[in-house]
Design a protein around this motif. Structure first.
Motif, PDB file in Angstrom:
ATOM      1  N   ASP A 200      -2.501  20.753  -2.151  1.00 34.98           N
ATOM      2  CA  ASP A 200      -3.800  20.074  -2.268  1.00 34.98           C
ATOM      3  C   ASP A 200      -3.741  18.946  -3.288  1.00 34.98           C
ATOM      4  O   ASP A 200      -4.309  17.856  -3.070  1.00 34.98           O
ATOM      5  N   ILE A 201      -3.071  19.192  -4.412  1.00 34.12           N
ATOM      6  CA  ILE A 201      -2.972  18.155  -5.440  1.00 34.12           C
ATOM      7  C   ILE A 201      -2.194  16.955  -4.914  1.00 34.12           C
ATOM      8  O   ILE A 201      -2.551  15.794  -5.156  1.00 34.12           O
ATOM      9  N   ALA A 202      -1.107  17.214  -4.151  1.00 29.66           N
ATOM     10  CA  ALA A 202      -0.324  16.116  -3.581  1.00 29.66           C
ATOM     11  C   ALA A 202      -1.153  15.320  -2.568  1.00 29.66           C
ATOM     12  O   ALA A 202      -1.089  14.077  -2.531  1.00 29.66           O
ATOM     13  N   LEU A 203      -1.938  16.036  -1.760  1.00 31.83           N
ATOM     14  CA  LEU A 203      -2.797  15.342  -0.796  1.00 31.83           C
ATOM     15  C   LEU A 203      -3.857  14.501  -1.505  1.00 31.83           C
ATOM     16  O   LEU A 203      -4.179  13.394  -1.062  1.00 31.83           O
ATOM     17  N   ILE A 204      -4.396  15.043  -2.581  1.00 31.05           N
ATOM     18  CA  ILE A 204      -5.378  14.274  -3.351  1.00 31.05           C
ATOM     19  C   ILE A 204      -4.732  13.023  -3.935  1.00 31.05           C
ATOM     20  O   ILE A 204      -5.302  11.922  -3.904  1.00 31.05           O
TER      21      ILE A 204
ATOM     22  N   PHE B  13      -2.136  11.473  -2.729  1.00 35.86           N
ATOM     23  CA  PHE B  13      -1.890  10.566  -1.609  1.00 35.86           C
ATOM     24  C   PHE B  13      -3.161   9.799  -1.259  1.00 35.86           C
ATOM     25  O   PHE B  13      -3.133   8.576  -1.062  1.00 35.86           O
ATOM     26  N   GLY B  14      -4.289  10.515  -1.183  1.00 34.27           N
ATOM     27  CA  GLY B  14      -5.550   9.859  -0.844  1.00 34.27           C
ATOM     28  C   GLY B  14      -5.978   8.854  -1.898  1.00 34.27           C
ATOM     29  O   GLY B  14      -6.439   7.750  -1.575  1.00 34.27           O
ATOM     30  N   ILE B  15      -5.819   9.227  -3.167  1.00 38.16           N
ATOM     31  CA  ILE B  15      -6.180   8.301  -4.240  1.00 38.16           C
ATOM     32  C   ILE B  15      -5.306   7.054  -4.194  1.00 38.16           C
ATOM     33  O   ILE B  15      -5.782   5.919  -4.345  1.00 38.16           O
ATOM     34  N   GLY B  16      -3.976   7.245  -3.980  1.00 35.12           N
ATOM     35  CA  GLY B  16      -3.073   6.094  -3.904  1.00 35.12           C
ATOM     36  C   GLY B  16      -3.425   5.175  -2.748  1.00 35.12           C
ATOM     37  O   GLY B  16      -3.437   3.939  -2.894  1.00 35.12           O
TER      38      GLY B  16
ATOM     39  N   ILE C 230       0.840  -1.204   0.000  1.00 38.68           N
ATOM     40  CA  ILE C 230       0.000   0.000   0.000  1.00 38.68           C
ATOM     41  C   ILE C 230       0.872   1.251   0.000  1.00 38.68           C
ATOM     42  O   ILE C 230       0.587   2.233  -0.697  1.00 38.68           O
ATOM     43  N   GLY C 231       1.922   1.221   0.800  1.00 38.28           N
ATOM     44  CA  GLY C 231       2.822   2.367   0.834  1.00 38.28           C
ATOM     45  C   GLY C 231       3.472   2.630  -0.506  1.00 38.28           C
ATOM     46  O   GLY C 231       3.629   3.788  -0.917  1.00 38.28           O
ATOM     47  N   LEU C 232       3.848   1.575  -1.231  1.00 45.50           N
ATOM     48  CA  LEU C 232       4.475   1.750  -2.547  1.00 45.50           C
ATOM     49  C   LEU C 232       3.489   2.373  -3.537  1.00 45.50           C
ATOM     50  O   LEU C 232       3.841   3.310  -4.270  1.00 45.50           O
ATOM     51  N   ILE C 233       2.254   1.849  -3.554  1.00 49.65           N
ATOM     52  CA  ILE C 233       1.243   2.405  -4.467  1.00 49.65           C
ATOM     53  C   ILE C 233       0.945   3.862  -4.116  1.00 49.65           C
ATOM     54  O   ILE C 233       0.822   4.728  -4.997  1.00 49.65           O
ATOM     55  N   THR C 234       0.835   4.156  -2.823  1.00 51.59           N
ATOM     56  CA  THR C 234       0.559   5.524  -2.394  1.00 51.59           C
ATOM     57  C   THR C 234       1.708   6.451  -2.764  1.00 51.59           C
ATOM     58  O   THR C 234       1.497   7.597  -3.197  1.00 51.59           O
ATOM     59  N   LEU C 235       2.938   5.974  -2.621  1.00 51.90           N
ATOM     60  CA  LEU C 235       4.109   6.785  -2.977  1.00 51.90           C
ATOM     61  C   LEU C 235       4.116   7.093  -4.466  1.00 51.90           C
ATOM     62  O   LEU C 235       4.390   8.232  -4.883  1.00 51.90           O
ATOM     63  N   ILE C 236       3.820   6.084  -5.271  1.00 50.71           N
ATOM     64  CA  ILE C 236       3.796   6.299  -6.725  1.00 50.71           C
ATOM     65  C   ILE C 236       2.711   7.317  -7.085  1.00 50.71           C
ATOM     66  O   ILE C 236       2.941   8.241  -7.891  1.00 50.71           O
ATOM     67  N   SER C 237       1.514   7.159  -6.501  1.00 52.35           N
ATOM     68  CA  SER C 237       0.414   8.090  -6.800  1.00 52.35           C
ATOM     69  C   SER C 237       0.754   9.505  -6.354  1.00 52.35           C
ATOM     70  O   SER C 237       0.496  10.475  -7.078  1.00 52.35           O
ATOM     71  N   SER C 238       1.346   9.642  -5.166  1.00 59.39           N
ATOM     72  CA  SER C 238       1.712  10.980  -4.676  1.00 59.39           C
ATOM     73  C   SER C 238       2.778  11.605  -5.568  1.00 59.39           C
ATOM     74  O   SER C 238       2.726  12.812  -5.864  1.00 59.39           O
TER      75      SER C 238
END
Length: 558
Positions: free
Chosen positions: A403-407, A409-412, A36-44
């Motif tokens: 805000d875009i980075a937080l979005i 992060f949330g999507i990831g 999950i952390g890897l996917i979230t990092l990639i999305s962020s």
């Protein structure tokens, strides 16, 4: 053998109501934290890169008040006077009064309409084309949706108009053009409305002037034909004088009545009459009635003067009936009956009422034309500007990289969790401790914490002491179910061997390899086995002899 643990011990990982257990959710993130952390990092990371590739956008705004403002208590600037004027014109024209409550909604639509904003869009497009590296101008509809905002200020009649663009230099010029275009449109609407009202009033004035003239001519002819004198043309004295002359020249009956009344004096025993003839037959009739009552107190009914007064009273009554109370005094035409006289007067009153209605309508239209002409000549600014076009901030309003980075992060986090949850569902492995406990037909002897392997030896020793007596002999089998970690399995087997003393320990993942053991202990861990395999092994345990002594759980969550 004695029970070391009870199956009724509270398990915090299992929801008693069968719902989602918060501990299970936490455990899910613990075992899948790296994926999950890897996917979230990639999305962020993608979100941050995307935020830095977006061009900056600036925003400007201005505010206007929708309601018209009257500067004085009277005249044509007064909203009440304007409302009365427009209502009068609407009632004359036969059209409904507009719904003033819908003005604000209408203005919101007008502000975003192509008729107002199309010239502004073309102006903005020309400016953008003249600037180097300003990018391509979108078409009108996307430009309207993404660049222009019109909103009502809460609980007010004010509107805020905002414009956004990637070129800071375009904001103020475009807002000024937008303001001018809207005010020009508003003045155009007002000018066209007044011009239409003036044209309509003039056309109606011509129509009602012709109707009024024709009705006046018909009324005059009717008055001349029947000897009617209108109080609108003569005052009361002139009317009575003319009526008296008409009756003398053309009404012989009235002349004889007056002569007879004046000749009553001296009749009957030398009595004198106090009656003097007037120009009003109603007054004459009243005088005769009073004189008749007076004489009846003095003389008998057969007195000549009383008989004469009675004859005169009848004559005047007949005259009043045939002349509609003295209103009809034509020398050429006399009504033949009371009903005919009443019909003539009814026709006269209807002609007079219609003539008056036409004249009143004509007067109202002429006043309306005068008012509309004055209003047209007066310069007006129908929309009050309460703030000039200005930039909202010297800094761009977007993109907001945080805000875009937080979005991202949330999507990831959401997408990664959902994908891994679906992956676990397709794998069919059991991760919930409660589900494992329900399916294994035996006691849970101990949950062995992965975080504290040093405590295993003591826990295993206590368990074995409770399960076996010192005199018992025979082999003990350790059945591992599923993909149990080999390191943890080796550590567990060593602890069991130390606790068994001289008894032999057989370790296998196949139940048939342990058929010769007098006692069996099962070991597994969350995620090591699927639901299908665990159900199969549970059925085999129920059929075998001897029965399972209990099972151990290598727990990574404690």
């Amino acid at each position: 053998m004695t029970d070391v643990n009870s199956k009724n011990v509270y398990n915090p990982n299992v929801s008693e109501e069968g719902g989602i257990n918060f501990v299970d959710v936490v455990n899910f993130f613990r075992r899948r934290k790296f994926a999950i952390g890897l996917i979230t990092l990639i999305s962020s990371s993608i979100s941050v890169v995307y935020a830095y590739t977006l061009p900056p956008r600036w925003e400007g705004s201005f505010q206007i008040v929708v309601s018209r403002k009257g500067r004085s208590s009277g005249g044509f600037n007064n909203p009440m006077a304007q409302a009365q004027m427009m209502n009068s014109l609407a009632s004359i024209a036969g059209i409904a009064e507009p719904d003033l409550g819908s003005t604000l909604k209408t203005d919101l639509v007008i502000l975003r309409s192509p008729s107002v904003l199309r010239p502004v869009y073309e102006f903005a497009s020309e400016l953008k084309d003249s600037l180097p590296s300003s990018g391509k101008m979108p078409t009108f509809k996307p430009w309207l949706s993404n660049n222009v905002t019109v909103k009502q200020i809460s609980k007010t009649k004010a509107l805020t108009i905002k414009y956004r663009d990637t070129e800071k230099r375009l904001i103020i010029p475009v807002l000024n053009r937008m303001k001018d275009a809207y005010q020009a449109y508003s003045n155009k609407d007002r000018s066209e409305s007044l011009s239409n009202g003036i044209a309509y009033a003039r056309s109606q004035i011509k129509i009602f002037k012709d109707k009024s003239n024709a009705s006046n001519r018909v009324l005059d002819n009717f008055e001349l034909l029947h000897g009617i004198r209108s109080s609108d043309k003569w005052n009361e004295q002139e009317s009575q004088t003319a009526l008296f002359q008409d009756r003398q020249n053309g009404g012989q009956a009235m002349f004889s009545l007056k002569s007879g009344i004046e000749g009553i004096s001296g009749a009957s025993s030398g009595a004198t009459s106090s009656i003097k003839a007037t120009n009003n037959p109603i007054v004459d009739l009243a005088k005769i009635n009073r004189e008749l009552l007076r004489r009846k107190r003095i003389f008998t009914e057969n007195d000549p003067s009383i008989k004469t007064l009675i004859r005169e009273r009848k004559a005047i009554s007949d005259y009043i009936a045939l002349s509609a109370g003295g209103s009809l005094a034509s020398p050429t035409y006399q009504p033949r009956s009371k009903e005919e006289a009443q019909t003539i007067m009814l026709d006269y009153k209807e002609l007079k009422r219609r003539t008056k209605r036409y004249q009143n309508t004509l007067n109202s239209l002429e006043s309306m034309l005068h008012s509309l002409s004055l209003e047209q000549a007066r310069s007006s600014q129908p929309w009050q500007l309460i703030s000039v076009p200005t930039l909202v901030d010297e800094m761009p309003i977007s993109p907001v990289k945080k805000d875009i980075a937080l979005i991202g992060f949330g999507i990831g986090l959401l997408v990664g969790s959902l994908l891994l949850f679906i992956k676990e569902a397709f794998e069919g492995k059991i991760y919930l401790i409660g589900d494992i406990e329900k399916r294994i037909p035996g006691k849970l002897l101990q949950r062995l914490p992965v975080s504290d392997t040093s405590s295993w030896k003591g826990s295993i020793a206590l368990i074995l002491q409770g399960l076996f007596s010192s005199s018992e002999k025979g082999k003990v089998g350790l059945l591992y179910v599923g993909d149990v970690d080999s390191g943890y399995l080796k550590l567990l087997s060593k602890c069991i061997k130390d606790g068994l003393g001289g008894r032999e320990l057989l370790i296998s993942g196949d139940m048939f390899d342990l058929a010769g053991c007098s006692t069996q202990i099962l070991v597994t861990s969350p995620g090591a086995i699927t639901y299908v395999n665990l159900e199969r092994i549970a059925n085999q345990i129920l059929l075998q002899k001897p029965l399972l002594a209990g099972w151990l759980l290598i727990d990574p969550y404690i």
